[in-house]
Design an enzyme around this catalytic site. Sequence first.
Site, PDB file in Angstrom:
ATOM      1  N   SER A 261      43.525  20.969   7.248  1.00 35.36           N
ATOM      2  CA  SER A 261      42.399  21.729   7.772  1.00 35.36           C
ATOM      3  C   SER A 261      42.885  22.968   8.498  1.00 35.36           C
ATOM      4  O   SER A 261      44.077  23.101   8.801  1.00 35.36           O
ATOM      5  CB  SER A 261      41.570  20.861   8.727  1.00 35.36           C
ATOM      6  N   GLY A 297      34.245  25.206  23.848  1.00 38.49           N
ATOM      7  CA  GLY A 297      34.293  23.899  23.202  1.00 38.49           C
ATOM      8  C   GLY A 297      34.914  22.840  24.087  1.00 38.49           C
ATOM      9  O   GLY A 297      36.019  23.027  24.600  1.00 38.49           O
ATOM     10  N   GLY A 299      35.800  19.747  23.189  1.00 37.06           N
ATOM     11  CA  GLY A 299      36.365  18.679  22.377  1.00 37.06           C
ATOM     12  C   GLY A 299      37.823  18.443  22.708  1.00 37.06           C
ATOM     13  O   GLY A 299      38.354  18.950  23.698  1.00 37.06           O
ATOM     14  N   LEU A 303      40.189  20.795  25.355  1.00 38.95           N
ATOM     15  CA  LEU A 303      40.489  20.208  26.655  1.00 38.95           C
ATOM     16  C   LEU A 303      41.969  19.869  26.814  1.00 38.95           C
ATOM     17  O   LEU A 303      42.501  19.935  27.921  1.00 38.95           O
ATOM     18  CB  LEU A 303      39.622  18.971  26.894  1.00 38.95           C
ATOM     19  N   GLY A 388      36.349  23.220  16.654  1.00 42.49           N
ATOM     20  CA  GLY A 388      36.582  22.279  15.559  1.00 42.49           C
ATOM     21  C   GLY A 388      37.396  22.880  14.429  1.00 42.49           C
ATOM     22  O   GLY A 388      37.854  24.017  14.497  1.00 42.49           O
ATOM     23  N   ALA A 437      46.363  13.076  12.355  1.00 38.41           N
ATOM     24  CA  ALA A 437      47.619  12.996  11.604  1.00 38.41           C
ATOM     25  C   ALA A 437      47.905  11.576  11.136  1.00 38.41           C
ATOM     26  O   ALA A 437      48.318  11.354   9.990  1.00 38.41           O
ATOM     27  CB  ALA A 437      48.776  13.513  12.464  1.00 38.41           C
ATOM     28  N   HIS A 561      55.685  -8.058  33.392  1.00 37.25           N
ATOM     29  CA  HIS A 561      55.432  -7.483  34.716  1.00 37.25           C
ATOM     30  C   HIS A 561      56.727  -6.875  35.247  1.00 37.25           C
ATOM     31  O   HIS A 561      57.800  -7.434  35.050  1.00 37.25           O
ATOM     32  CB  HIS A 561      54.961  -8.584  35.675  1.00 37.25           C
TER      33      HIS A 561
END
Length: 585
Positions: A261, A297, A299, A303, A388, A437, A561
Amino acid sequence: MAYELKMPQLGLTMEEGTVSKWVKHEGEAVKTGDVILEITTDKLTNEVVSEVDGTLLKIVAQEGDDVPVKGTLAWIGKPGEAVGGSSAGDMAASAAVPFVPASAAATAGPAAPAKPAKDKSVIVIGGGPGGYVAAIRAAQLGAKVTVVEKQYLGGTCLNVGCIPTKCLLHSAELVEDIKNQGKEIGVEVEGVKVNFPQVIAHKNEISKKLTSGVAGLLKMNKVKKVDGEASFTAPGKLSVKKADGSAEAMTADAIIVATGSVNAVPPIPGIKENPNCIDSTGALSLESLPKSMVVIGGGVIGLELACAYAAFGTKITVVEAMDHMLPMLDGDLTKIGVAHMKKMGMEFHLECPVQSVESSSVGAKVVCKNKAGETVSFEAEKVLVAIGRKANTASLNLDAGGLKNDRGRIIVNDKMETNVPGVYAIGDCVFGKAQLAHTASAMGEVAAENIMGIPAEYNEKTNPTCVYIEPEAASVGLTEEQCKAQGISYKVGKFPMSANGKALILNGGEGLVKIIAGTEYGEILGMHIIGPRATDLIAEGALAIGEEMTLDEIIATIHSHPTVTETMREAALQAEKRAIHTSNK
């Protein structure tokens, strides 16, 4: 006698390396510590340095040669000094001996069926995380594979996406930790400075190592690489345009489209005309650190980069047309993430769609309309457009190939088959699948196995979503909002990171683990984490969903732990009203 430069053993399982580049050339002077050459082994590129002073007298292994560990690479000594050992011809013969590394055998997956009478040929269009994985898997199963790549191996992920972004975020995390936690834990540093060019240089170095490693993996699996841009001329037939302008007709028994893309550019007046408007690729290659940035945006891409630049000291303003951000995450996680980003100094303007971008003495002015219908504007040196991505299929000539698509996104079934027999598509360029990916890689394996006669289907239910904001967040399965929308009866278990010792050490205990399970049987429906190591921890949730595990089975598994993994079991306990280290209310 001259000093013999040998192939080093860089790991316990390493048996050979590939000479990828000679940095020094015959006749050049070298000093102790100088980088002589670069070698590729598995998926990494490594530098080999000289241990002596002298002159590079003779190069024995040429670029592209595979050399066994302790095999001769070159000779270094005084001019005229005699060299010994293997000749170049002997070395080439040695390198030609077939070799199957243990790592390849260990990762070969299910045993391949008997080879067909005639080896299948496969063309993969695109060398990103979907394409190169598909190529390697098909080659493992006996196919003759060719990868056609027009730009660079590794695709968006390794070059201008996942890996570079995480490099910036790692640098940013160190800055945040020193500034915000250092004094508290006894590490006081004065004058913390961000060397932004070095941040970018480190990013470039990591990308180079991994992309060079992909080339090594393809070679190791005998995958042929062709540099060029492919397009369909007919169903199942391709034309590949080379860099010199020539074109080659190509076809194969199967074709896998893995073109990925590209960043989408919204039709907002002024964006294309303003050079200070950048996409994610531009944000990863800035030469200097901007003082201010508007991010269009809310998204993942926007961010993540906003968090990195905010930590470096850039003033960040986020504008989002919707009434919420990060819609792929459970609402509880988003609340914690946004609260932290506000503490970092970031400003958010929701339900504030962008109307235009104008020029400004600062750099650019983003004109928006807020919830009340008022015109508001924000000025900054840079504007990051992150609304996007879209399928990278414009140059493929899908119509000539007969491939059904939705606005360029290729339609496939769960076997990754298109409507054209023998043509498959995977990754970001397909319709209706996650654009990540790791999902592209999974689809690549599915396509390769189906081509080679091994039935396989792509199932997205175990697909984790990882968001590298601060603190990082990860999610797999159903969110609480989705359960409500689908009318599923469920119960929830929550455990705060503030009650976990390791999380307290790492980030002061900021974050949450949330498990969603079916009411009747307790089967795991979703797992959602925000906090330290979230993107690593989420694999347990994916495994639990894939194996249809229940709360009881997670509880019965002893978690070590002190680790952040204990939060997973504690959340499961809380769902069953059995919590030990938090309230059961």
